[in-house]
Design a protein around this motif. Structure first.
Motif, PDB file in Angstrom:
ATOM      1  N   TRP A 290      -1.846   8.641   5.640  1.00 23.57           N
ATOM      2  CA  TRP A 290      -1.288   8.361   4.318  1.00 23.57           C
ATOM      3  C   TRP A 290       0.020   9.130   4.082  1.00 23.57           C
ATOM      4  O   TRP A 290       0.996   8.588   3.559  1.00 23.57           O
TER       5      TRP A 290
ATOM      6  N   SER B 187      -5.858   3.681  -3.346  1.00 26.21           N
ATOM      7  CA  SER B 187      -5.828   4.659  -2.263  1.00 26.21           C
ATOM      8  C   SER B 187      -6.969   4.440  -1.286  1.00 26.21           C
ATOM      9  O   SER B 187      -8.139   4.546  -1.654  1.00 26.21           O
ATOM     10  N   ARG B 188      -6.604   4.182  -0.033  1.00 24.33           N
ATOM     11  CA  ARG B 188      -7.653   4.093   0.993  1.00 24.33           C
ATOM     12  C   ARG B 188      -8.262   5.470   1.233  1.00 24.33           C
ATOM     13  O   ARG B 188      -9.423   5.585   1.594  1.00 24.33           O
TER      14      ARG B 188
ATOM     15  N   LEU C 219     -11.150   5.835  -0.884  1.00 27.75           N
ATOM     16  CA  LEU C 219     -12.216   4.830  -0.739  1.00 27.75           C
ATOM     17  C   LEU C 219     -13.570   5.477  -0.389  1.00 27.75           C
ATOM     18  O   LEU C 219     -14.584   5.172  -1.042  1.00 27.75           O
TER      19      LEU C 219
ATOM     20  N   SER D  81       0.836  -1.195   0.000  1.00 26.84           N
ATOM     21  CA  SER D  81       0.000   0.000   0.000  1.00 26.84           C
ATOM     22  C   SER D  81       0.883   1.261   0.000  1.00 26.84           C
ATOM     23  O   SER D  81       1.898   1.320  -0.717  1.00 26.84           O
TER      24      SER D  81
ATOM     25  N   ARG E  24     -12.188  -0.453   4.843  1.00 22.68           N
ATOM     26  CA  ARG E  24     -10.722  -0.449   4.732  1.00 22.68           C
ATOM     27  C   ARG E  24     -10.263  -0.849   3.330  1.00 22.68           C
ATOM     28  O   ARG E  24      -9.266  -0.376   2.836  1.00 22.68           O
ATOM     29  N   THR E  25     -11.034  -1.747   2.686  1.00 25.39           N
ATOM     30  CA  THR E  25     -10.565  -2.296   1.410  1.00 25.39           C
ATOM     31  C   THR E  25     -11.542  -1.966   0.273  1.00 25.39           C
ATOM     32  O   THR E  25     -12.686  -1.564   0.510  1.00 25.39           O
TER      33      THR E  25
ATOM     34  N   GLU F  46      -3.579  -8.603  -0.485  1.00 27.76           N
ATOM     35  CA  GLU F  46      -4.740  -8.116  -1.240  1.00 27.76           C
ATOM     36  C   GLU F  46      -4.541  -8.513  -2.704  1.00 27.76           C
ATOM     37  O   GLU F  46      -3.407  -8.645  -3.167  1.00 27.76           O
TER      38      GLU F  46
END
Ligand SMILES: Cc1cc2nc3c(=O)[nH]c(=O)nc-3n(C[C@H](O)[C@H](O)[C@H](O)COP(=O)(O)OP(=O)(O)OC[C@H]3O[C@@H](n4cnc5c(N)ncnc54)[C@H](O)[C@@H]3O)c2cc1C
Length: 427
Positions: free
Chosen positions: A296, A43-44, A47, A12, A129-130, A37
């Protein structure tokens, strides 16, 4: 057995940035990223924008497959690191293989903390989260009329606008504390956030702890709290924190406290093993203490810094330079749209225990609050952090003052004046 010069666990923010930094310095080195994953880097941060239909699913992805092939970075997807033998410099992975490394970077971030009450595994309980979480929230919110959010923090706040913008009429947030986001915000700042939520049709119930989830035919129906209240729900969003999984490192000899323990170079106690991002508890020269930072900017800055250090080798004279990580990070969240929108920014260290003095500018009545944390270092007064609610112009000057370790002793009295221009802190 596969052998690589640089092995990175976690693909990530921290992992991908580190791989890129190493490649920039060492065009011929072999680099592999192992991620559990099944995706290229996404990018979280984006999301929630995807869930709110502000961007497409594809726009969340920061890297395309070509990026990895052009940069000669091998991405091993859908595979989990399950063991580390640090003496033989090998990582065991979930497909049964072992990978030998020259240098190893661990950036495994965190997984969501699951809600541990009866009924929590029913259909309609979401985490955020995903990519898959995002897909599920969009799909299952389609016919929902009532949503309950468990947890009044950063993810809970994102859930509020995500549910609303997916057309859910009634959204209620349950928080354990006596006011919203009490772990991060002071009460006055919290009131400003709650007022914005309320104007957008989201209600907040404090001192409410989920006891169990009522279900029907395997689907959620209501959240019942320890106080006996019952909140009907077609969907439930859970945001109660993240936790790293370090179980695979148990026999490796690596030092783990709240996170993987590192120095200011993001080096662990094991030779040629490094850690970065949300999972690293690093020595921070800016604040002169060890801590974990979960954002981030911190993760990418640590990735690029540790990449330089990893590429450096005193014996072979390789490129790169052993580089200290010394950046104070900040992040902001915008929730809902104008005219009833809100912003919340977190700069540097925001835990009140760390500060010697706390100053609050603004108030609930003014609709904006900036809380500034000040600490003395050898006679110098520095701003070490701040929370800024609904007043974006404060963010820039405070961030500069934190990063540049500005001595603000002569401005302490001015800071308390509401009309003092914060730009003068760094002028
Ligand atoms: C909804 C949401 C919104 C956010 N918004 C913001 C924002 O606005 N601003 C901001 O600054 N931050 C935001 N954040 C936080 C930010 O996304 C994280 O701080 C950042 O992703 C951390 O990056 P990382 O590389 O350290 O870890 P992660 O992003 O957690 O990535 C770690 C990766 O390693 C994988 N992994 C874990 N264990 C293993 C293993 N054993 N083997 C292989 N792979 C493994 C994980 O599955 C994951 O893919 C947000 C987070 C979320 C969830």
């Amino acid at each position: 057995m596969k052998k690589v010069n640089f092995l990175i666990i976690g693909g990530s923010a921290a992992g991908t940035t580190a791989a890129d930094a190493i490649r920039n310095l060492l065009p011929e080195a072999s680099i592999a990223i192992v991620t559990d994953e099944d995706h290229e880097q996404y990018s979280r941060v984006l999301l929630p924008n995807y869930i709110r239909h502000q961007i497409t699913r594809e726009q969340m992805f920061l890297k395309k497959p070509e990026w990895y092939s052009e940069r000669k970075i091998e991405l091993i997807r859908g595979v989990k690191a399950v063991g580390l033998a640090s003496k033989s410099k090998r990582v065991k992975v979930s497909d049964g293989n072992e990978i030998e490394y020259g240098k190893l970077l661990i950036c495994v971030g965190g997984y969501v903390v699951p809600l541990n009450v009866p009924g929590a595994d029913a259909e309609g309980v979401f985490y955020m989260r995903t990519v898959e979480d995002g897909d599920e929230i969009i799909e299952k919110s389609k016919d929902a009329k009532k949503a309950v959010i468990i947890g009044g923090g950063f993810v809970g706040l994102e859930f509020s606008s995500c549910f609303k913008m997916n057309g859910i009429e009634e959204v209620t947030t349950l928080v354990r504390g006596d006011y919203y986001w009490s772990k991060k915000l002071d009460e006055e700042s919290s009131k400003v956030v709650v007022s914005t939520l309320s104007k957008n049709g989201v209600s907040v119930k404090t001192d409410e702890d989920a006891d169990h989830i009522e279900t029907k035919d395997g689907k959620v129906k209501a959240v019942v709290t320890k106080s006996g209240n019952r909140y009907e729900a077609d969907v439930i969003g859970v945001g109660i924190g993240i936790k790293s999984d370090f179980s695979w490192l148990a026999d490796s000899g690596i030092e783990i406290k709240a996170g993987i323990d590192t120095n200011e170079y993001l080096e662990t106690n094991l030779p040629d093993v490094y850690a970065a991002g949300d999972c690293a508890e690093f020595y921070d020269p800016v604040f002169e203490r060890k801590h974990l930072v979960g954002n981030w900017t911190n993760a990418t800055s640590q990735g690029s810094t540790v990449g330089k250090t990893m590429a450096h080798s005193a014996s072979s004279g390789q490129a790169g330079q052993r580089t200290k990580f010394e950046t104070a990070s900040s992040y902001s969240i915008n929730f809902f749209s104008p005219p009833e929108n809100g912003t919340c920014s977190f700069i540097g260290v925001t835990d009140e225990d760390f500060a010697d003095k706390i100053l609050v500018r603004g108030s609930f009545n003014e609709g904006k609050v900036t809380k500034i944390l000040i600490k003395k270092y050898n006679g110098i007064s520095r701003i070490v952090g701040a929370t800024v609610v609904n007043h974006p112009p404060d963010v820039g000057p405070i961030t500069m003052a934190v990063k540049n370790r500005v001595d603000i002793a002569s401005k302490l009295l001015d800071l308390e004046k509401p009309d003092f221009d914060l730009k003068l802190l760094v002028a």
